[in-house]
Scaffold this motif. Structure first.
Motif, PDB file in Angstrom:
ATOM      1  N   GLY A 295       0.816  -1.199   0.000  1.00  0.00           N
ATOM      2  CA  GLY A 295       0.000   0.000   0.000  1.00  0.00           C
ATOM      3  C   GLY A 295       0.851   1.251   0.000  1.00  0.00           C
ATOM      4  N   GLY A 296       0.168   2.373  -0.017  1.00  0.00           N
ATOM      5  CA  GLY A 296       0.845   3.663  -0.055  1.00  0.00           C
ATOM      6  C   GLY A 296      -0.107   4.735  -0.532  1.00  0.00           C
ATOM      7  N   TYR A 297       0.360   5.547  -1.468  1.00  0.00           N
ATOM      8  CA  TYR A 297      -0.429   6.679  -1.942  1.00  0.00           C
ATOM      9  C   TYR A 297      -0.546   6.699  -3.465  1.00  0.00           C
ATOM     10  N   PRO A 298      -0.999   5.621  -4.093  1.00  0.00           N
ATOM     11  CA  PRO A 298      -1.129   5.667  -5.552  1.00  0.00           C
ATOM     12  C   PRO A 298      -2.143   6.708  -6.012  1.00  0.00           C
ATOM     13  N   GLU A 299      -3.119   7.047  -5.159  1.00  0.00           N
ATOM     14  CA  GLU A 299      -4.110   8.042  -5.534  1.00  0.00           C
ATOM     15  C   GLU A 299      -3.501   9.425  -5.738  1.00  0.00           C
ATOM     16  N   LEU A 300      -2.338   9.678  -5.123  1.00  0.00           N
ATOM     17  CA  LEU A 300      -1.652  10.955  -5.311  1.00  0.00           C
ATOM     18  C   LEU A 300      -0.757  10.950  -6.546  1.00  0.00           C
ATOM     19  N   HIS A 301      -0.534   9.770  -7.130  1.00  0.00           N
ATOM     20  CA  HIS A 301       0.390   9.620  -8.258  1.00  0.00           C
ATOM     21  C   HIS A 301      -0.257   8.867  -9.416  1.00  0.00           C
ATOM     22  N   ALA A 302      -1.596   8.880  -9.468  1.00  0.00           N
ATOM     23  CA  ALA A 302      -2.302   8.046 -10.435  1.00  0.00           C
ATOM     24  C   ALA A 302      -1.936   8.391 -11.877  1.00  0.00           C
ATOM     25  N   ALA A 303      -1.832   9.676 -12.199  1.00  0.00           N
ATOM     26  CA  ALA A 303      -1.531  10.075 -13.575  1.00  0.00           C
ATOM     27  C   ALA A 303      -0.150   9.581 -13.995  1.00  0.00           C
ATOM     28  N   LYS A 304       0.811   9.689 -13.102  1.00  0.00           N
ATOM     29  CA  LYS A 304       2.174   9.242 -13.422  1.00  0.00           C
ATOM     30  C   LYS A 304       2.230   7.735 -13.580  1.00  0.00           C
ATOM     31  N   LEU A 305       1.567   7.010 -12.709  1.00  0.00           N
ATOM     32  CA  LEU A 305       1.548   5.552 -12.815  1.00  0.00           C
ATOM     33  C   LEU A 305       0.886   5.109 -14.118  1.00  0.00           C
ATOM     34  N   ALA A 306      -0.188   5.802 -14.494  1.00  0.00           N
ATOM     35  CA  ALA A 306      -0.881   5.460 -15.740  1.00  0.00           C
ATOM     36  C   ALA A 306      -0.004   5.735 -16.954  1.00  0.00           C
ATOM     37  N   ALA A 307       0.857   6.746 -16.859  1.00  0.00           N
ATOM     38  CA  ALA A 307       1.708   7.118 -17.992  1.00  0.00           C
ATOM     39  C   ALA A 307       2.973   6.271 -18.096  1.00  0.00           C
ATOM     40  N   ASN A 308       3.305   5.539 -17.034  1.00  0.00           N
ATOM     41  CA  ASN A 308       4.550   4.771 -17.013  1.00  0.00           C
ATOM     42  C   ASN A 308       4.352   3.418 -17.698  1.00  0.00           C
ATOM     43  N   ALA A 309       4.528   3.427 -19.020  1.00  0.00           N
ATOM     44  CA  ALA A 309       4.229   2.251 -19.845  1.00  0.00           C
ATOM     45  C   ALA A 309       5.173   1.091 -19.556  1.00  0.00           C
ATOM     46  N   ARG A 310       6.427   1.400 -19.271  1.00  0.00           N
ATOM     47  CA  ARG A 310       7.386   0.319 -19.007  1.00  0.00           C
ATOM     48  C   ARG A 310       6.999  -0.432 -17.735  1.00  0.00           C
ATOM     49  N   PHE A 311       6.595   0.293 -16.711  1.00  0.00           N
ATOM     50  CA  PHE A 311       6.155  -0.353 -15.469  1.00  0.00           C
ATOM     51  C   PHE A 311       4.946  -1.240 -15.723  1.00  0.00           C
ATOM     52  N   ARG A 312       3.923  -0.700 -16.386  1.00  0.00           N
ATOM     53  CA  ARG A 312       2.678  -1.451 -16.550  1.00  0.00           C
ATOM     54  C   ARG A 312       2.858  -2.663 -17.473  1.00  0.00           C
TER      55      ARG A 312
END
Length: 436
Positions: A295-312
């Motif tokens: 867990g953590g704070y993905p709700e504060l970084h949702a746009a960045k996580l969505a844009a990080n194609a290599r991670f996903r």
């Protein structure tokens, strides 16, 4: 034998964390080795403790842990000079139904270990009534011993004198009184304090707290009031199995809620932990045999996580052949979509069908007991897992097969069952321990 104390209060928000950090740093500056603990489920305070003491702090929890586990965890203090256990909420606040060794109340830990309690009392808006509250806490439970009190946020010398006189008449020691001091206020956000690693000036803030408390509190008297505790050898250790031999662990500002005792148990069992940062667009290590998103704070970084194609894409590729598990925020990121506070929907990993919204905020808080209907990394079907849930996100859709039957501390079945699909599993509760 370490001098041992519990720092508690009548309620939350009174100043327990500030006093714990200040005492720990002040005694550390005197050359003493200080070991901190946190009573109850809290990820954030132990990191502050570590910043103040340069020693890892761990949680002890009477609802989720048996006495052997607690004894094992506190035995790390054997080489310390001082032990400080910071409480949660009010001294006697726990759940209605008893768990493994108690209700989760700070008082359970104080009584179980024989550690005297220092109460932080905020007498704002009152005077002699503060003494009545302290006396009630002192007398409420015979096995819990009150060492004394520290007054916080006193309004004036006259106010302090009124409160001190009443406490003295009640036979309660006053170790000191702290006037209001904005410079040592710790910043907060929706899940509690802003994390220690996010505050560049945390060391200076703790130093200032130590200076301020040393100026107004009799540190020698506090130390003299402590119990002399002799750690006992634990009959058994932690009942925590690692989820794999080589664990890819998401670790950054969006995925930071990991209990220190869990990581220590994994390593003690021979597991290797390989951290990676989704926010830096890193994928899980290809040589790992399991991936864990805490867990953590993905709700504060949702746009960045969505844009990080290599991670996903890397996470999806990993999940084709190996287990991936997410807890709370990690569970949300494994889902199909996350709506942020502004109402903007962001595509997540899509390994599960879960859809959540931080725009529709509602607090979910409490202990959880889950019986697994299917395996998850490190645990077999039928395992009874104890943990806690704390988030403000709302489930919009949870279409996958439930992972577990989940109850709250009263035994009521709750809707946050977790999910499973292929090699992916997720839960809204944070695992603390498995029942033996």
């Amino acid at each position: 034998m370490p001098a041992s104390l519990v720092i508690s209060a009548p309620a939350s928000g009174v100043g327990k964390t500030t006093l714990t950090l200040a005492l720990a740093r002040a005694w550390r500056q005197r050359g003493l080795n200080v070991q901190c603990f946190k009573s109850g489920p809290d990820y954030i305070d132990p990191a502050f403790h570590a910043a103040a003491t340069e020693r890892a702090s761990v949680n002890v929890d009477s609802w989720a842990m048996d006495r052997g586990t607690i004894a094992h965890l506190v035995s790390r203090a054997a080489d310390a000079d001082v032990v400080l256990a910071e409480g949660s909420m009010g001294l006697f606040d726990g759940v209605a139904a008893r768990g493994v060794s108690g209700t989760g109340a700070t008082a359970d830990i104080a009584e179980m270990l024989g550690w005297p309690v220092v109460l932080v009392i905020d007498p704002s808006g009152q005077a002699q009534t503060a003494a009545a509250i302290a006396a009630g806490l002192r007398d409420y439970r015979a096995g819990v011993r009150l060492a004394g009190v520290v007054l916080n946020r006193v309004a004036s010398p006259r106010h302090e004198d009124l409160v001190r006189r009443a406490l003295n008449e009640a036979g309660i020691v006053v170790f000191g009184a702290l006037p209001r001091h904005a410079e040592i206020s710790l910043p907060k956000r929706h899940l509690g304090l802003v994390q220690a690693e996010e505050q560049a000036e945390i060391g200076k803030l703790i130093d200032e707290a130590a200076r301020f408390v040393a100026e107004h509190v009799d540190l020698d008297a506090v130390l003299h009031s402590a119990g002399k505790w002799s750690p006992q050898a634990a009959a058994n250790g932690l009942n925590v199995r690692p989820p794999g031999q080589r664990i890819a662990l998401a670790r950054d500002a969006a995925f930071s809620f990991v209990y220190p005792h869990m990581l220590e148990a994994w390593r003690a069992a021979g597991a290797e932990i390989v951290p990676f940062s989704p926010l830096a667009d890193e994928a899980p290590d290809a040589s790992a045999d399991v991936c864990w998103l805490p867990g953590g704070y993905p709700e504060l970084h949702a746009a960045k996580l969505a844009a990080n194609a290599r991670f996903r894409s890397g996470l999806r590729a990993f999940a084709e052949t190996r287990p991936v598990h997410g807890e709370c925020g990690g569970y949300m990121v494994l889902g199909a979509g996350l709506t942020d506070a502004d109402g903007i929907s962001h595509e997540m990993a899509g390994l599960l069908g879960l859809e959540t919204s931080f725009a529709k905020r509602r607090m979910h808080l409490g202990y959880r007991l889950a019986e697994l209907a299917a395996p998850m990394p490190g645990h077999k079907p039928g395992a009874r897992l104890r943990g806690h849930e704390f988030h403000y996100s709302t489930i919009l859709a949870q279409p996958d097969t439930p992972l577990a039957v989940v109850h709250d501390a009263t035994g009521a079945v709750i809707a946050e069952t977790g999910s499973r699909r292929g090699h992916a599993t997720g839960t809204f509760f944070h695992l603390i321990a498995e029942d033996r």
